[in-house]
Design a protein around this motif. Sequence first.
Motif, short mmCIF file in Angstrom:
data_model
loop_
_atom_site.label_atom_id
_atom_site.label_comp_id
_atom_site.label_asym_id
_atom_site.label_seq_id
_atom_site.Cartn_x
_atom_site.Cartn_y
_atom_site.Cartn_z
N GLU A 30 0.83 -1.21 0.00
CA GLU A 30 0.00 0.00 0.00
C GLU A 30 0.86 1.26 0.00
N GLY A 35 3.10 5.84 -3.14
CA GLY A 35 4.25 6.59 -3.64
C GLY A 35 4.25 6.60 -5.17
N ILE A 69 3.27 14.04 -6.11
CA ILE A 69 2.46 15.25 -6.23
C ILE A 69 2.31 16.00 -4.90
N GLY A 70 2.43 15.28 -3.76
CA GLY A 70 2.29 15.93 -2.45
C GLY A 70 0.87 16.40 -2.17
N ARG A 85 -12.24 8.10 1.00
CA ARG A 85 -12.08 9.15 -0.01
C ARG A 85 -10.77 8.93 -0.73
N SER A 87 -8.33 10.47 -4.10
CA SER A 87 -8.16 11.45 -5.18
C SER A 87 -8.16 10.73 -6.53
N GLY A 106 -6.31 2.28 1.54
CA GLY A 106 -5.00 1.60 1.55
C GLY A 106 -4.11 2.00 2.70
N1 ATP Z 1 2.28 9.38 -0.87
C1 ATP Z 1 1.19 10.11 -1.18
N2 ATP Z 1 1.31 11.23 -1.91
C2 ATP Z 1 0.23 11.97 -2.24
N3 ATP Z 1 -1.02 11.65 -1.89
C3 ATP Z 1 -1.22 10.55 -1.16
C4 ATP Z 1 -0.14 9.73 -0.74
N4 ATP Z 1 -0.64 8.70 -0.02
C5 ATP Z 1 -1.99 8.87 0.00
N5 ATP Z 1 -2.35 9.98 -0.67
C6 ATP Z 1 -3.70 10.50 -0.87
O1 ATP Z 1 -4.55 9.94 0.09
C7 ATP Z 1 -5.64 9.30 -0.55
C8 ATP Z 1 -6.05 8.06 0.24
O2 ATP Z 1 -5.00 7.12 0.19
P1 ATP Z 1 -5.28 5.58 0.42
O3 ATP Z 1 -4.00 4.84 0.30
O4 ATP Z 1 -6.02 5.45 1.71
O5 ATP Z 1 -6.28 5.23 -0.74
P2 ATP Z 1 -6.07 5.18 -2.31
O6 ATP Z 1 -4.63 4.96 -2.64
O7 ATP Z 1 -6.75 6.35 -2.94
O8 ATP Z 1 -6.96 3.93 -2.67
P3 ATP Z 1 -6.75 2.41 -2.22
O9 ATP Z 1 -7.55 2.21 -1.01
O10 ATP Z 1 -7.30 1.68 -3.39
O11 ATP Z 1 -5.28 2.27 -2.02
C9 ATP Z 1 -5.14 8.97 -1.93
O12 ATP Z 1 -6.20 8.89 -2.87
C10 ATP Z 1 -4.22 10.14 -2.22
O13 ATP Z 1 -4.95 11.25 -2.73
#
Ligand code: ATP
Length: 605
Positions: A30, A35, A69-70, A85, A87, A106
């Motif tokens: 995850e 990343g 992207i940050g 939620r 992006s 994740g």
């Molecule tokens: N390293 C990162 N850099 C930028 N944005 C991040 C980063 N990690 C998480 N995010 C943001 O946080 C949101 C949620 O992350 P998360 O890992 O919980 O879910 P996801 O990657 O969108 O989906 P999934 O549950 O399928 O992994 C992402 O959609 C992203 O916008």
Amino acid sequence: MANTFQVDLRGLVDLLSHHLYSSPKVYLRELLQNGVDAVTARRAVEPDAPASVRLVPEGGTLRVEDSGIGLTEAEVHSLLATIGRSSKRDGLEAARAEFLGQFGIGLLACFVVAEEIRVVSRSARDAEAPPVEWRARDDGSYTVRTLPEDARPEPGTTVHLTARPGAAEWLATDRVTELARHYGSLLPYDVRVGDTPVSERPAVWERHHPGPAARRAALARHCRETFGFTPLDAIELDVPLAGLRGVAYVLPSAVSPAQRGAHRVHLKGMLLTERADDLLPEWAFFVRCVLDTDSLRPTASRENLYADDTLAAVRDVLGTRIRDWLSELAAGDQERLAHFLSVHHLGVKSLARHDPEMFAVMLPWLPFETTEGHLSLDEYARRHPVIHYTRTTEEFRQVAAIAAAQGVGVVNGGYTYDTELVELLPRARPGTAVAELDTDTVTAHLDPVDAEEELALTAFLAVARATLEPLGCDVVLRAFQPLTVPALHLDDRQARHERARAEEAEAADGLWAGILGSLRDSRPRARLVLNHRSPLVHRMARAESEELLAAAVEALYGQALLMSQRPLRPADSALLNRAFLALLDWAVRPQAPSDPTERPAGEPH
Ligand SMILES: Nc1ncnc2c1ncn2[C@@H]1O[C@H](COP(=O)(O)OP(=O)(O)OP(=O)(O)O)[C@@H](O)[C@H]1O
């Protein structure tokens, strides 16, 4: 009034982090995935941006830094702090297809190994936005604060994990390296643990090899490293429409068709699962695939493929590819085909049942057990105008030798798929005739005995019939080869079935007994065929004692039954016992003394 659900955060975090995934190791996937997605998002707006993900394990903590992207403070609140939620779901379908994540859950997987997650991020989109820190605990609480410029000068994100008690091993350098290689070997960016690169791109199937032999050797090596076996062959898979490339390795030994293959599927480089079992049609159980795709969707646990139309279409295309490989072998490399079939003919037979074209292509090669050894049906059809077959191996064993001696060819349809395929033969090869072998056909091929000769054995036959009548068995006399077989026990499956049914109903009650009683004579019966060419039968016919004759007939019946390899009924076992003891008794019984003064040994004077 409409109400909204109340959510117990602690319970939800526990559910998502501990119960969705099969092992804590997925936390690393995850993190890698977030990343990689962040770098992909940044490169979409800034194509020359650095593309690196670096994992730094250090004394019970792990730091994952990306040049992606940050996030701004507002995004942190909206994206990191809102479960569900993402992006990656908001854009167009096409943009979404670029990312690995989509569910917005994740990051929570990190709570399996960490009690706290700290994210420090700086947005690449908004140069004015300061670095921001998000700290979350597994009870669902979090804090957000902005940091001074120099806390993170470059855009990107760093995730810090602190191991929960008992989970430090998951953040140790060796484990992190192993997991990063496991999941990330095909990732498209510069992924490192410390300074050690993880990526092994390009994938073996994308590499340039000096020639076909070198390519084959490299693939075989890859198969050994990945699956632990040396493949019989490697079938390259390339489906541009599904953005899919990879290899199907042919197993070197037979496996049960029921055992579905465990395939390795990478999604845009990231290892999604090692256990995809739905990727190929059922019949293709003789290969193990490893592939990279950008079109298949993962399930939320990301450990398997989502069973949608795309997966169904990919399965069809891959099935066709494996089928074409088989046809190519049949057309061009028969030695390899023969080798393949000696191991996997069951898989090919299973395929041929539903695929007339494949059946026709493989007909000259698929082996069947016949009375003339292992032959293809094509070869067999050339030798015999009618292909007789038995449905069970037991029936085949019973009549094969006898039928063969009379010149009747028989195919054993008792093995998996064989009867089905034999019955399909006339469709694939118009003009061929197939027929199930039954007792009537066998009997019809045995030479009838001259009426006069039969008459000479009337007395013997009468005793034989009377002896076997209680067992529901008729006696007929025929002449057949080989001489060494004195009697043949013939009993159709259908006849046996009918008889069992009748016996059952008869035992049921009076009404049935009455109705069935009137049908009794029409019940199909087993048949003991005595061989008129057998010297033993003739010697028996000359026996003077009726008692000896009856015992001999019973023994003959029992022996023929044993030869048929059919399970014995209690009445049959009792008969065998009786016949054996009677013959033994007869053999050791003292002969009638010629001198009346002679007494048997041991008798007192
Ligand atoms: N390293 C990162 N850099 C930028 N944005 C991040 C980063 N990690 C998480 N995010 C943001 O946080 C949101 C949620 O992350 P998360 O890992 O919980 O879910 P996801 O990657 O969108 O989906 P999934 O549950 O399928 O992994 C992402 O959609 C992203 O916008």
